[in-house]
Design a protein around this motif. Structure first.
Motif, PDB file in Angstrom:
ATOM      1  N   GLY A 124      12.157  57.973 -38.715  1.00  9.18           N
ATOM      2  CA  GLY A 124      11.193  58.393 -39.669  1.00  9.18           C
ATOM      3  C   GLY A 124      11.770  59.047 -40.820  1.00  9.18           C
ATOM      4  O   GLY A 124      12.899  58.728 -41.252  1.00  9.18           O
ATOM      5  N   ARG A 125      11.051  59.626 -41.769  1.00 12.81           N
ATOM      6  CA  ARG A 125      11.529  60.321 -42.972  1.00 12.81           C
ATOM      7  C   ARG A 125      11.593  61.517 -42.831  1.00 12.81           C
ATOM      8  O   ARG A 125      11.008  62.544 -42.417  1.00 12.81           O
ATOM      9  N   TYR A 126      12.907  62.104 -43.209  1.00 18.12           N
ATOM     10  CA  TYR A 126      13.363  63.532 -43.089  1.00 18.12           C
ATOM     11  C   TYR A 126      13.508  64.202 -44.507  1.00 18.12           C
ATOM     12  O   TYR A 126      14.207  63.350 -45.342  1.00 18.12           O
ATOM     13  N   ILE A 156      15.507  57.496 -41.391  1.00 15.89           N
ATOM     14  CA  ILE A 156      16.184  57.066 -40.107  1.00 15.89           C
ATOM     15  C   ILE A 156      15.518  56.027 -39.570  1.00 15.89           C
ATOM     16  O   ILE A 156      14.228  55.801 -39.354  1.00 15.89           O
ATOM     17  N   MET A 157      16.248  54.822 -39.617  1.00 17.29           N
ATOM     18  CA  MET A 157      15.659  53.473 -38.888  1.00 17.29           C
ATOM     19  C   MET A 157      15.653  53.632 -37.396  1.00 17.29           C
ATOM     20  O   MET A 157      16.283  54.181 -36.845  1.00 17.29           O
ATOM     21  N   PRO A 158      14.770  52.893 -36.748  1.00 18.17           N
ATOM     22  CA  PRO A 158      14.516  52.637 -35.381  1.00 18.17           C
ATOM     23  C   PRO A 158      15.632  51.918 -34.815  1.00 18.17           C
ATOM     24  O   PRO A 158      16.381  51.060 -35.479  1.00 18.17           O
ATOM     25  N   TYR A 197       2.529  54.990 -46.485  1.00 16.19           N
ATOM     26  CA  TYR A 197       2.419  55.623 -45.145  1.00 16.19           C
ATOM     27  C   TYR A 197       1.314  56.656 -45.542  1.00 16.19           C
ATOM     28  O   TYR A 197       1.520  57.590 -46.099  1.00 16.19           O
ATOM     29  N   VAL A 198       0.325  56.689 -44.386  1.00 14.45           N
ATOM     30  CA  VAL A 198      -0.543  57.970 -44.512  1.00 14.45           C
ATOM     31  C   VAL A 198      -0.356  58.296 -43.235  1.00 14.45           C
ATOM     32  O   VAL A 198      -0.615  57.990 -42.061  1.00 14.45           O
ATOM     33  N   PRO A 199      -0.247  59.774 -42.904  1.00 13.70           N
ATOM     34  CA  PRO A 199      -0.207  60.614 -41.949  1.00 13.70           C
ATOM     35  C   PRO A 199      -1.460  60.059 -40.768  1.00 13.70           C
ATOM     36  O   PRO A 199      -2.684  60.007 -41.065  1.00 13.70           O
ATOM     37  N   GLY A 200      -0.803  59.532 -39.534  1.00 12.73           N
ATOM     38  CA  GLY A 200      -1.835  59.070 -38.490  1.00 12.73           C
ATOM     39  C   GLY A 200      -1.981  57.618 -38.324  1.00 12.73           C
ATOM     40  O   GLY A 200      -2.381  56.935 -37.466  1.00 12.73           O
ATOM     41  N   ASP A 201      -1.192  56.882 -39.239  1.00  5.78           N
ATOM     42  CA  ASP A 201      -0.994  55.411 -39.165  1.00  5.78           C
ATOM     43  C   ASP A 201       0.104  55.173 -37.896  1.00  5.78           C
ATOM     44  O   ASP A 201       0.709  55.909 -37.602  1.00  5.78           O
ATOM     45  N   PRO A 202      -0.244  54.078 -37.315  1.00 10.10           N
ATOM     46  CA  PRO A 202       0.506  53.657 -35.973  1.00 10.10           C
ATOM     47  C   PRO A 202       2.016  53.448 -36.744  1.00 10.10           C
ATOM     48  O   PRO A 202       2.493  52.936 -37.657  1.00 10.10           O
ATOM     49  N   VAL A 203       2.988  54.058 -35.773  1.00 12.39           N
ATOM     50  CA  VAL A 203       4.208  53.896 -36.188  1.00 12.39           C
ATOM     51  C   VAL A 203       4.891  52.568 -35.998  1.00 12.39           C
ATOM     52  O   VAL A 203       5.736  52.317 -37.015  1.00 12.39           O
ATOM     53  N   ARG A 204       4.219  52.014 -35.291  1.00 10.16           N
ATOM     54  CA  ARG A 204       4.729  50.261 -35.119  1.00 10.16           C
ATOM     55  C   ARG A 204       4.546  49.466 -36.384  1.00 10.16           C
ATOM     56  O   ARG A 204       5.130  48.427 -36.633  1.00 10.16           O
ATOM     57  N   ASN A 205       3.697  50.145 -37.254  1.00  5.02           N
ATOM     58  CA  ASN A 205       2.930  49.268 -38.559  1.00  5.02           C
ATOM     59  C   ASN A 205       3.925  49.594 -39.612  1.00  5.02           C
ATOM     60  O   ASN A 205       3.849  49.031 -40.793  1.00  5.02           O
TER      61      ASN A 205
END
Length: 217
Positions: A124-126, A156-158, A197-205
């Motif tokens: 994610g974004r830090y 940070i990339m998955p 990105y909007v908080p609550g969106d699926p991480v996989r998207n």
């Protein structure tokens, strides 16, 4: 710090009582030293740290994880006894935060650098930030806070796993195709549109490659 203040006060009172009962030059000099030294230490703190600053930047990394370089600068001629600053790493998606305390003694007209390796728990974004620093006098009887806000952002990339193909029957493949057509937009490999990105969106998207390129999710 409170214990040091109490000890200093007790020493001054003891020297004062000794001076009253034994009025000599030695006891007077001892009393004067116990009064002048704390006053000089606190006065040195009041004069120091006027141009003190803390900044951060992304450092060249020789490790798997990203590295943030914290730079502590003391451009004045007055030395700093102790500097403590709290560096906070916050996951902008989950809100999780972790902190690390930096404690240094900057010399006059010097710059010190500390490399901090970021070891996040999730992709994610830090945001790595430092909001203030606490300066103490040489005798550690008093302290003052200096505002020195600075921040850096990292993405940070998955972890990427090697794809494995499994072969099934034609009937199963046709059924999979029909399911993908009927549920358009649920296929992770299908990109219909891109937005922030909007908080609550699926991480996989999350589009990780584009997030890294644009420096935002």
């Amino acid at each position: 710090m409170l214990k040091r203040r109490i000890v200093c006060i007790l020493l001054i009172l003891s020297a004062l009582i000794l001076y009253f009962f034994d009025n000599e030059t030695v006891t007077l000099a001892l009393l004067a030293a116990l009064i002048v030294m704390p006053a000089a230490s606190i006065g040195l703190l009041a004069l120091s740290g006027k141009n003190f600053s803390i900044s951060m930047e992304r450092a060249p990394q020789n490790t798997e994880n990203p590295v943030i370089r914290v730079r502590i600068e003391n451009p004045d001629f007055i030395p700093l006894s102790t500097v403590e600053a709290e560096v906070t790493c916050t996951n902008l998606r989950t809100g999780e935060a972790d902190s690390y305390i930096i404690s240094k003694t900057p010399r006059p007209k010097s710059t010190q650098e500390i490399d901090l390796e970021v070891m996040p728990k999730h992709a994610g974004r830090y945001e790595i930030s430092v909001s203030s620093a606490v300066l103490t006098d040489p005798l550690q009887l008093s302290s003052k806070q200096v505002i020195c806000s600075d921040r850096e952002y990292i993405t940070i990339m998955p972890e990427i796993f090697e794809m494995q193909l499994t072969y099934g029957s034609d009937a199963a493949m046709l059924e999979s195709d029909r399911s993908a057509d009927s549920r358009r937009g649920n296929d992770p490999g299908e990109v219909r549109s891109i937005r922030e990105y909007v908080p609550g969106d699926p991480v996989r998207n999350i589009h990780w490659k584009l997030s890294e390129k644009l420096d935002k999710l």
